[in-house]
Design a protein around this motif. Structure first.
Motif, PDB file in Angstrom:
ATOM      1  N   ARG A 199       0.831  -1.194   0.000  1.00  0.00           N
ATOM      2  CA  ARG A 199       0.000   0.000   0.000  1.00  0.00           C
ATOM      3  C   ARG A 199       0.871   1.252   0.000  1.00  0.00           C
ATOM      4  NH1 ARG A 199      -4.908   1.049   2.495  1.00  0.00           N
ATOM      5  NH2 ARG A 199      -5.580  -0.984   1.793  1.00  0.00           N
ATOM      6  N   TYR A 202       2.740   1.869  -3.367  1.00  0.00           N
ATOM      7  CA  TYR A 202       1.848   2.494  -4.347  1.00  0.00           C
ATOM      8  C   TYR A 202       1.587   3.945  -3.984  1.00  0.00           C
ATOM      9  CZ  TYR A 202       0.637  -1.576  -7.175  1.00  0.00           C
ATOM     10  OH  TYR A 202       0.677  -2.609  -8.043  1.00  0.00           O
ATOM     11  N   ALA A 203       1.388   4.204  -2.693  1.00  0.00           N
ATOM     12  CA  ALA A 203       1.097   5.570  -2.258  1.00  0.00           C
ATOM     13  C   ALA A 203       2.267   6.496  -2.596  1.00  0.00           C
ATOM     14  CB  ALA A 203       0.799   5.596  -0.755  1.00  0.00           C
ATOM     15  N   GLY A 206       2.114   7.509  -6.011  1.00  0.00           N
ATOM     16  CA  GLY A 206       1.029   8.452  -6.277  1.00  0.00           C
ATOM     17  C   GLY A 206       1.372   9.861  -5.833  1.00  0.00           C
ATOM     18  N   ASN A 207       1.848  10.007  -4.616  1.00  0.00           N
ATOM     19  CA  ASN A 207       2.178  11.328  -4.091  1.00  0.00           C
ATOM     20  C   ASN A 207       3.152  11.173  -2.934  1.00  0.00           C
ATOM     21  OD1 ASN A 207       2.346  13.872  -3.003  1.00  0.00           O
ATOM     22  ND2 ASN A 207       0.153  14.266  -3.035  1.00  0.00           N
ATOM     23  N   LYS A 209       5.065  13.259  -1.417  1.00  0.00           N
ATOM     24  CA  LYS A 209       5.003  14.279  -0.364  1.00  0.00           C
ATOM     25  C   LYS A 209       3.925  13.934   0.658  1.00  0.00           C
ATOM     26  CE  LYS A 209       6.219  18.753   0.552  1.00  0.00           C
ATOM     27  NZ  LYS A 209       5.472  19.919   0.060  1.00  0.00           N
ATOM     28  N   ALA A 210       2.773  13.498   0.154  1.00  0.00           N
ATOM     29  CA  ALA A 210       1.672  13.171   1.060  1.00  0.00           C
ATOM     30  C   ALA A 210       2.060  12.022   1.977  1.00  0.00           C
ATOM     31  CB  ALA A 210       0.422  12.808   0.261  1.00  0.00           C
ATOM     32  N   VAL A 211       2.784  11.069   1.450  1.00  0.00           N
ATOM     33  CA  VAL A 211       3.171   9.909   2.252  1.00  0.00           C
ATOM     34  C   VAL A 211       4.178  10.339   3.322  1.00  0.00           C
ATOM     35  CG1 VAL A 211       4.154   7.596   2.182  1.00  0.00           C
ATOM     36  CG2 VAL A 211       2.752   8.392   0.298  1.00  0.00           C
ATOM     37  N   LYS A 212       5.087  11.221   2.936  1.00  0.00           N
ATOM     38  CA  LYS A 212       6.049  11.755   3.897  1.00  0.00           C
ATOM     39  C   LYS A 212       5.299  12.456   5.032  1.00  0.00           C
ATOM     40  CE  LYS A 212      10.003  12.922   1.860  1.00  0.00           C
ATOM     41  NZ  LYS A 212      10.765  13.784   0.935  1.00  0.00           N
ATOM     42  N   LEU A 213       4.296  13.258   4.654  1.00  0.00           N
ATOM     43  CA  LEU A 213       3.545  14.011   5.666  1.00  0.00           C
ATOM     44  C   LEU A 213       2.596  13.108   6.458  1.00  0.00           C
ATOM     45  CD1 LEU A 213       2.804  17.344   3.785  1.00  0.00           C
ATOM     46  CD2 LEU A 213       4.308  17.003   5.740  1.00  0.00           C
ATOM     47  N   ALA A 214       2.517  11.850   6.081  1.00  0.00           N
ATOM     48  CA  ALA A 214       1.729  10.902   6.873  1.00  0.00           C
ATOM     49  C   ALA A 214       2.661  10.146   7.816  1.00  0.00           C
ATOM     50  CB  ALA A 214       0.981   9.942   5.967  1.00  0.00           C
ATOM     51  N   LYS A 274      -1.585   0.904 -13.733  1.00  0.00           N
ATOM     52  CA  LYS A 274      -0.488   1.043 -12.784  1.00  0.00           C
ATOM     53  C   LYS A 274       0.386  -0.185 -12.925  1.00  0.00           C
ATOM     54  CE  LYS A 274      -3.133   3.091  -9.038  1.00  0.00           C
ATOM     55  NZ  LYS A 274      -3.684   2.824  -7.726  1.00  0.00           N
TER      56      LYS A 274
END
Lengths: 327, 500
Positions: A199, A202-203, A206-207, A209-214, A274
């Motif tokens: 997961r 794949y994330a 996709g993005n 930056k968003a994963v880093k910020l999660a 994908k």
């Protein structure tokens, strides 16, 4: 019309595949024999294994151009260990896997830490390994009886058990490499579909930056993707060495492009758009089947690359061209 | 005297498959006016604009320019006919790696009639001519476009649009990515253009802004004409026309007189960077605090420090009485500090992924056992958030790309309200979010903030006054003022924010 296109995007590829399977069998009945089925599978295993590796890097929106040469250097490493160093075949496997692991790690570090774009870093690594593999044997293929630098002959040889990995068959029918490929494909599919690692990979694609910020350590996952790719490529190299039974300096040629093409064809399978393990496996088997069937219908060998390219372009049209254009 | 409209859109209708996106919407645009178009997300506003700009050649109804019937088959047609649009995303309108001059004169550079040999002097002369229209000829033309501010980039895109002397200038959400101060500069420019006879069609989610600058406001509601409002404009009337009767402000129910208030977050002499003053803030259980300030005041830096993105120079961060040393983002999350970052498209959304996968992203450890995902638990939790935040979607598997902007934002907020936390920081959560969705988000924030607290960062005073219990003003890296929202005077607050 829209529904038809949606259906075509989703199932078109599998329908074409089933159609050609039927067609070849009707035209040439020996196509459907068990031995031919496994010969198709055997013909694609090495490429298939590499393609699964490159799928991991594609998923994190990266690319690994060094897989072909990684497999090639692992052919040389395992041959060198057994033939020149005269060590047990287990060492050959361990050293080859270590080589693949290290190449992947260096790729990952170059891309993540040194911030070199993935294509360039792995292109550089590809050249580096292609050159490196020639050095220990002074550019020659490695085989028992070869002349060494000190004037003596190499006395080691490929162990029977090692050769069994590439040439053996289970129940006298199923080739061992096919079993290895199948197991690897199942494990990759499971990891990508059912675990948090998949997961997150794949994330990241996709993005990032968003994963880093999660709160995810993105760098570690990206490096891991390249390590997986390198290690899987070394597995492909080991099986290749076992199949050809000598350290052939030219063994890596063509592996890279075939593997990448299969992974890209995989985008079109079920219209997922994908990189995905199932699609990659289907893509590689499709190419193998097509080449096998066409060869049976006496298609000359020199048209093979053309056919592969045609399939790839068609699959890319399925994936990207038919999807709704956005403003 | 009855003025003649410049452009008339008459009975415009548009269907997509089985859905009727627009039915019989008519508006007229006059010269020398600022006409604002409002509507909730999904009301059909952008469909209408896209028809005007030639993106959808397939529509019913008529468009007249100077009483001549026109039909646009492509954006090029609309552009040739004098309709110019400046899109929401500033980055889309400029070419990176090019100079200011080249960006201004882009049209000349790419036009088929351009000289084959590139003449830098001519381009610069051209660029200055174009810049004069917006009064930005003082910019260094040789500068790389990346080195100028957002607001200057926007000015460049508008200048370029004006170069063709458009009959109608469409501005789509122009203030969504610039600061308040920069917005003021933009408004001044718009007034000037209006005086020069330009007709401006203005689109924004910020109703207070619309009330200030518009001459007339057109409303689209559920794909139909929703009303035409004349001066004097009132925000409440605009809202009413857009979505019917809804109360947007969520009354503060925080009891400041209660004796046993528990401090959830305390910042003690926190110094964020060398040039800033120590920050002291206390946030209490159940409290929604707003943090306001200009761009560069230090709001984002403070949020980043709390969320482990940057390391403070000195001072203490105390959560529930315990001083913590936040090393990285995952550590901040483990300490119960959650953050909804600004700009969801860049910082939060996983494109092509389902709503469920978008919501559960930070908590996959919790939703897995030995790395294997527990899909049931994920689905249950995603559904819980979809229901409680009123996310409009088919189901939890719907791709986030299929949602409206407001609903996408709900998903992003849901991600961080999903699990128990001590503090949730929301950085500019209302950018590009329609009023109904804001209301839903605010209501859920109020409802879910019981033993935790909220730090809401925004540059929109009115938004903060609608939803917070107290407002903290930051100015040049220090905390200038803190006050209960119920006692705040808006003008005084504005003064504090902009104080030099």
């Amino acid at each position: 019309m829209e529904k038809f296109i949606a259906f075509a995007i989703k199932y078109g590829f599998l329908i074409v595949m089933a159609g050609s399977f039927l067609g070849f069998g009707l035209l040439e009945s020996s196509f459907w024999s068990w031995s031919n089925m496994f010969s198709i599978l055997l013909s694609v295993t090495i490429v298939g294994i590499l393609a699964i590796g490159v799928t991991f890097t594609l998923i994190v929106d990266g690319f690994d151009l060094s897989i072909g040469s990684t497999a090639a250097i692992c052919v040389m490493v395992s041959s060198y260990v057994m033939v020149v160093l005269n060590l047990n075949y287990m060492y050959a496997i361990i050293f080859a896997l270590l080589a693949g692991f290290s190449i992947g790690l260096v790729n990952g570090l170059l891309i993540v830490k040194a911030k070199i774009p993935d294509l360039l870093a792995t292109l550089g690594m590809m050249f580096l390994i292609q050159g490196l593999q020639l050095i220990p044997s002074a550019g020659m293929s490695i085989g028992t009886g070869m002349m060494l630098a000190d004037g003596t002959e190499a006395e080691g040889e490929f162990a029977e058990k090692f050769l069994f990995l590439g040439q053996g068959r289970l129940f006298d029918l199923i080739p061992i490499p096919v079993i290895a490929f199948a197991l690897l494909a199942i494990v990759a599919y499971f990891i990508l579909q059912y675990t948090k690692w998949g997961r997150i990979l794949y994330a990241i694609g996709g993005n990032e930056k968003a994963v880093k910020l999660a709160g995810v350590n993105v760098e570690r996952y990206k490096i891991a993707a390249y390590v997986i790719s390198g290690t899987i490529a070394s597995l492909g190299g080991i099986l290749l060495a076992a199949r050809i039974g000598r350290g052939d300096v030219t063994s890596g040629g063509g592996l890279l492009l075939d593997a990448v093409a299969a992974a890209l064809i995989g985008f079109a399978v079920l219209g997922v758009k994908k990189p995905n393990a199932f699609g990659t496996v289907v893509g590689v088997i499709f190419i193998g089947m097509l080449l096998n069937g066409l060869t049976m219908l006496s298609l000359p060998y020199y048209t093979q690359d053309f056919i592969k390219g045609l399939v790839l372009v068609a699959a890319l049209i399925f994936t990207f061209g038919l999807s709704k254009s956005e403003i | 005297m009855q003025r003649k409209p410049l452009i008339r859109a008459v009975n415009i209708s548009k269907t997509f498959g089985a859905t009727k996106a627009l039915s019989d919407v008519s508006f007229e645009f006059f010269s020398s006016e600022i006409f604002s178009l409002v509507g909730a997300n999904g009301a059909g506003k952008s469909t209408f604009i896209k028809i005007l700009c030639g993106y959808y050649p397939d529509y019913d109804g008529e468009i007249y320019i100077d009483d001549k019937l026109v039909h646009f088959n492509s954006p090029r047609d609309a552009y040739e006919a004098g309709i110019q649009v400046v899109h929401q995303s500033i980055e889309q309108g400029i070419v990176q790696n090019m100079s200011v001059a080249e960006n201004l004169a882009l049209e000349q550079i790419v036009s088929p009639e351009a000289n084959f040999v590139y003449n830098q002097k001519n381009i610069e002369k051209e660029a200055i001519e174009i810049a004069k229209k917006m009064g930005i000829e003082h910019l260094d033309m040789k500068q790389n476009i990346q080195d100028i501010t957002q607001s200057e980039k926007q000015m460049i895109t508008i200048a370029r649009a004006l170069a063709k002397k458009p009959k109608l200038l469409i501005l789509d959400e122009p203030t969504s990515s610039i600061s308040d101060k920069e917005a003021e500069v933009l408004f001044e420019t718009l007034y000037r253009l209006k005086d020069e006879g330009v007709s401006i069609l203005y689109i924004s989610h910020y109703l207070h802004e619309i009330k200030r600058i518009s001459d007339r406001v057109g409303v689209i509601r559920d794909g139909k004409f929703g009303g035409l409002l004349q001066k004097p404009l009132h925000v409440s009337k605009i809202v009413n026309a857009m979505v019917g009767d809804i109360e947007t402000s969520i009354p503060s129910d925080y009891d400041y007189d209660s004796k046993d208030k528990k401090v959830v977050l305390e910042l003690k002499n926190l110094v964020i960077d060398r040039s800033s003053n120590p920050i002291n803030i206390k946030l209490y259980e159940g409290e929604i605090a707003g943090l306001i300030g200009l761009i560069g005041a230090g709001k984002t830096e403070l949020a980043e420090t709390l969320f482990g993105i940057r390391v403070p120079i000195s001072g203490e961060i105390i959560v529930n009485g315990e001083s913590i040393d936040i090393k990285n983002i995952s550590h901040a999350i483990k300490s119960g500090i959650h953050m909804v970052p600004e700009n969801r498209a860049v910082n939060a959304i996983l494109p092509d992924e389902s709503i469920k996968n978008n919501i559960t992203l930070p908590f996959l450890d919790y939703f897995s056992k030995k790395a294997i995902l527990k899909k049931e638990a994920e689905i249950d939790n995603a559904n819980r958030m979809i229901n409680s935040m009123g996310i409009k979607c088919e189901n939890y598997l719907s791709s986030i790309d299929s949602l409206s902007g407001g609903n996408q934002q709900k998903v992003v907020v849901a991600r961080w309200l999903l699990m128990k936390h001590n503090i949730v920081i929301l950085d500019e959560p209302f950018q590009g979010v329609d009023i109904k969705s804001r209301k839903d988000i605010n209501a859920y924030l109020r409802e879910s903030t019981k033993d935790s607290c909220v730090l809401l960062i925004s540059s929109d005073i009115d938004e903060l006054m609608d939803v917070t219990d107290k407002i903290i003003v930051m100015n040049k890296g220090r905390i200038l003022h803190q006050e209960k929202t119920s006692q705040i005077d808006r003008d005084k607050l504005l003064g504090l924010i902009t104080q030099e």
